[in-house]
Design a protein around this motif. Sequence first.
Motif, mmCIF file in Angstrom:
data_model
loop_
_atom_site.group_PDB
_atom_site.id
_atom_site.type_symbol
_atom_site.label_atom_id
_atom_site.label_comp_id
_atom_site.label_asym_id
_atom_site.label_seq_id
_atom_site.Cartn_x
_atom_site.Cartn_y
_atom_site.Cartn_z
ATOM 1 N N ALA A 68 0.834 -1.206 0.000
ATOM 2 C CA ALA A 68 0.000 0.000 0.000
ATOM 3 C C ALA A 68 0.869 1.256 0.000
ATOM 4 O O ALA A 68 0.585 2.228 -0.712
ATOM 5 N N LYS A 69 1.957 1.225 0.793
ATOM 6 C CA LYS A 69 2.877 2.370 0.817
ATOM 7 C C LYS A 69 3.529 2.556 -0.542
ATOM 8 O O LYS A 69 3.656 3.682 -1.031
ATOM 9 N N ALA A 70 3.972 1.445 -1.156
ATOM 10 C CA ALA A 70 4.621 1.515 -2.468
ATOM 11 C C ALA A 70 3.645 2.041 -3.513
ATOM 12 O O ALA A 70 4.001 2.892 -4.338
ATOM 13 N N VAL A 71 2.403 1.555 -3.458
ATOM 14 C CA VAL A 71 1.372 2.031 -4.405
ATOM 15 C C VAL A 71 1.117 3.515 -4.182
ATOM 16 O O VAL A 71 1.045 4.297 -5.129
ATOM 17 N N ALA A 72 0.988 3.899 -2.912
ATOM 18 C CA ALA A 72 0.751 5.316 -2.601
ATOM 19 C C ALA A 72 1.908 6.175 -3.088
ATOM 20 O O ALA A 72 1.696 7.247 -3.653
ATOM 21 N N LYS A 73 3.143 5.687 -2.875
ATOM 22 C CA LYS A 73 4.316 6.444 -3.310
ATOM 23 C C LYS A 73 4.334 6.588 -4.826
ATOM 24 O O LYS A 73 4.518 7.675 -5.354
ATOM 25 N N ARG A 74 4.121 5.453 -5.524
ATOM 26 C CA ARG A 74 4.106 5.495 -6.992
ATOM 27 C C ARG A 74 2.967 6.371 -7.498
ATOM 28 O O ARG A 74 3.138 7.142 -8.431
ATOM 29 N N THR A 75 1.816 6.211 -6.893
ATOM 30 C CA THR A 75 0.658 7.009 -7.293
ATOM 31 C C THR A 75 0.935 8.482 -7.057
ATOM 32 O O THR A 75 0.641 9.315 -7.913
ATOM 33 N N HIS A 76 1.513 8.795 -5.909
ATOM 34 C CA HIS A 76 1.826 10.187 -5.591
ATOM 35 C C HIS A 76 2.824 10.745 -6.600
ATOM 36 O O HIS A 76 2.652 11.856 -7.101
ATOM 37 N N GLU A 77 3.863 9.959 -6.895
ATOM 38 C CA GLU A 77 4.877 10.421 -7.855
ATOM 39 C C GLU A 77 4.263 10.583 -9.232
ATOM 40 O O GLU A 77 4.513 11.579 -9.915
ATOM 41 N N ALA A 78 3.436 9.629 -9.642
ATOM 42 C CA ALA A 78 2.784 9.716 -10.952
ATOM 43 C C ALA A 78 1.843 10.911 -10.996
ATOM 44 O O ALA A 78 1.794 11.644 -11.995
ATOM 45 N N GLU A 79 1.103 11.108 -9.905
ATOM 46 C CA GLU A 79 0.175 12.237 -9.821
ATOM 47 C C GLU A 79 0.936 13.558 -9.891
ATOM 48 O O GLU A 79 0.565 14.472 -10.626
ATOM 49 N N ARG A 80 2.021 13.641 -9.115
ATOM 50 C CA ARG A 80 2.837 14.856 -9.094
ATOM 51 C C ARG A 80 3.410 15.121 -10.486
ATOM 52 O O ARG A 80 3.350 16.228 -10.997
ATOM 53 N N SER A 81 3.923 14.071 -11.094
ATOM 54 C CA SER A 81 4.503 14.190 -12.433
ATOM 55 C C SER A 81 3.440 14.637 -13.438
ATOM 56 O O SER A 81 3.680 15.521 -14.261
ATOM 57 N N ALA A 82 2.255 14.027 -13.352
ATOM 58 C CA ALA A 82 1.160 14.392 -14.269
ATOM 59 C C ALA A 82 0.742 15.836 -14.060
ATOM 60 O O ALA A 82 0.503 16.571 -15.021
ATOM 61 N N ARG A 83 0.666 16.264 -12.800
ATOM 62 C CA ARG A 83 0.278 17.658 -12.512
ATOM 63 C C ARG A 83 1.334 18.636 -13.024
ATOM 64 O O ARG A 83 0.996 19.690 -13.550
ATOM 65 N N GLU A 84 2.613 18.289 -12.849
ATOM 66 C CA GLU A 84 3.688 19.147 -13.352
ATOM 67 C C GLU A 84 3.624 19.232 -14.872
ATOM 68 O O GLU A 84 3.751 20.320 -15.445
ATOM 69 N N GLU A 85 3.401 18.090 -15.504
ATOM 70 C CA GLU A 85 3.307 18.066 -16.965
ATOM 71 C C GLU A 85 2.105 18.896 -17.433
ATOM 72 O O GLU A 85 2.205 19.655 -18.402
ATOM 73 N N LEU A 86 0.995 18.772 -16.721
ATOM 74 C CA LEU A 86 -0.194 19.550 -17.052
ATOM 75 C C LEU A 86 0.093 21.041 -16.914
ATOM 76 O O LEU A 86 -0.264 21.831 -17.787
ATOM 77 N N ALA A 87 0.749 21.425 -15.822
ATOM 78 C CA ALA A 87 1.072 22.840 -15.599
ATOM 79 C C ALA A 87 1.979 23.356 -16.712
ATOM 80 O O ALA A 87 1.767 24.467 -17.226
ATOM 81 N N GLU A 88 2.981 22.557 -17.092
ATOM 82 C CA GLU A 88 3.887 22.969 -18.171
ATOM 83 C C GLU A 88 3.138 23.085 -19.492
ATOM 84 O O GLU A 88 3.332 24.043 -20.246
ATOM 85 N N THR A 89 2.269 22.123 -19.763
ATOM 86 C CA THR A 89 1.491 22.139 -21.009
ATOM 87 C C THR A 89 0.577 23.363 -21.044
ATOM 88 O O THR A 89 0.476 24.041 -22.073
ATOM 89 N N LEU A 90 -0.083 23.648 -19.926
ATOM 90 C CA LEU A 90 -0.961 24.818 -19.862
ATOM 91 C C LEU A 90 -0.170 26.111 -20.036
ATOM 92 O O LEU A 90 -0.616 27.028 -20.731
ATOM 93 N N ALA A 91 1.000 26.178 -19.419
ATOM 94 C CA ALA A 91 1.835 27.376 -19.554
ATOM 95 C C ALA A 91 2.261 27.556 -21.007
ATOM 96 O O ALA A 91 2.198 28.677 -21.548
ATOM 97 N N ARG A 92 2.698 26.463 -21.657
ATOM 98 C CA ARG A 92 3.074 26.546 -23.080
ATOM 99 C C ARG A 92 1.879 26.965 -23.923
ATOM 100 O O ARG A 92 1.993 27.799 -24.814
ATOM 101 N N SER A 93 0.736 26.389 -23.607
ATOM 102 C CA SER A 93 -0.481 26.695 -24.363
ATOM 103 C C SER A 93 -0.849 28.166 -24.211
ATOM 104 O O SER A 93 -1.211 28.830 -25.184
ATOM 105 N N ARG A 94 -0.760 28.676 -22.982
ATOM 106 C CA ARG A 94 -1.062 30.099 -22.746
ATOM 107 C C ARG A 94 -0.094 30.988 -23.515
ATOM 108 O O ARG A 94 -0.502 31.962 -24.145
ATOM 109 N N THR A 95 1.198 30.635 -23.451
ATOM 110 C CA THR A 95 2.216 31.423 -24.147
ATOM 111 C C THR A 95 1.957 31.411 -25.648
ATOM 112 O O THR A 95 1.977 32.464 -26.294
ATOM 113 N N GLU A 96 1.709 30.224 -26.203
ATOM 114 C CA GLU A 96 1.433 30.114 -27.636
ATOM 115 C C GLU A 96 0.175 30.889 -27.997
ATOM 116 O O GLU A 96 0.129 31.572 -29.023
ATOM 117 N N SER A 97 -0.837 30.806 -27.158
ATOM 118 C CA SER A 97 -2.090 31.515 -27.404
ATOM 119 C C SER A 97 -1.860 33.027 -27.397
ATOM 120 O O SER A 97 -2.374 33.745 -28.255
#
Length: 171
Positions: A68-97
């Motif tokens: 459960a700890k390993a799943v939570a850690k992986r999930t947290h890391e994946a979630e964090r990574s996905a959120r960072e990627e989303l933030a970067e994508t949104l920032a690029r999108s705003r800049t391009e827009s």
Amino acid sequence: GNEEKKDDDSESSSGSASKPGGGDMPTKTEAIKAAKAALKEAEEGLKAAKAEAKSAEAKLAEAEAKAAKAVAKRTHEAERSAREELAETLARSRTESEEQLEESVREMEKALQEELEKRIREARQKLEEERFASLAEEEAKLRSRVDAQISARRKAAEEAEAPKEERQVQE
């Protein structure tokens, strides 16, 4: 181990106490003693099995907690990574827009400026044509007036300078 002991007990009890009918049946005391030993052995086996089960349950709980700890850690890391990627994508999108908007506005401003300059040139040309037409008309009127004045003065001068007396004689 338990079966061997059981077999040993039955052999020793049958060999030591012989009954008068030649049978190998253990005595009642021996049978009770053997049953008690078997019960004690069974209870110890049950106790050992319960301890093993408890140990297995503890190991399973520990393994599940680790998982459960390993799943939570992986999930947290994946979630964090996905959120960072989303933030970067949104920032690029705003800049391009924003860049596209600025480019569109520049193009529109340029087109409007060109259209305005064209209209100003056309208006200026039209005003100059109207002015030239008006000047030509005014000039024609002035020339006509001047020509009429010159004509009138010439006629007056001719009349003033003409030999009236000689004309009258000829008539």
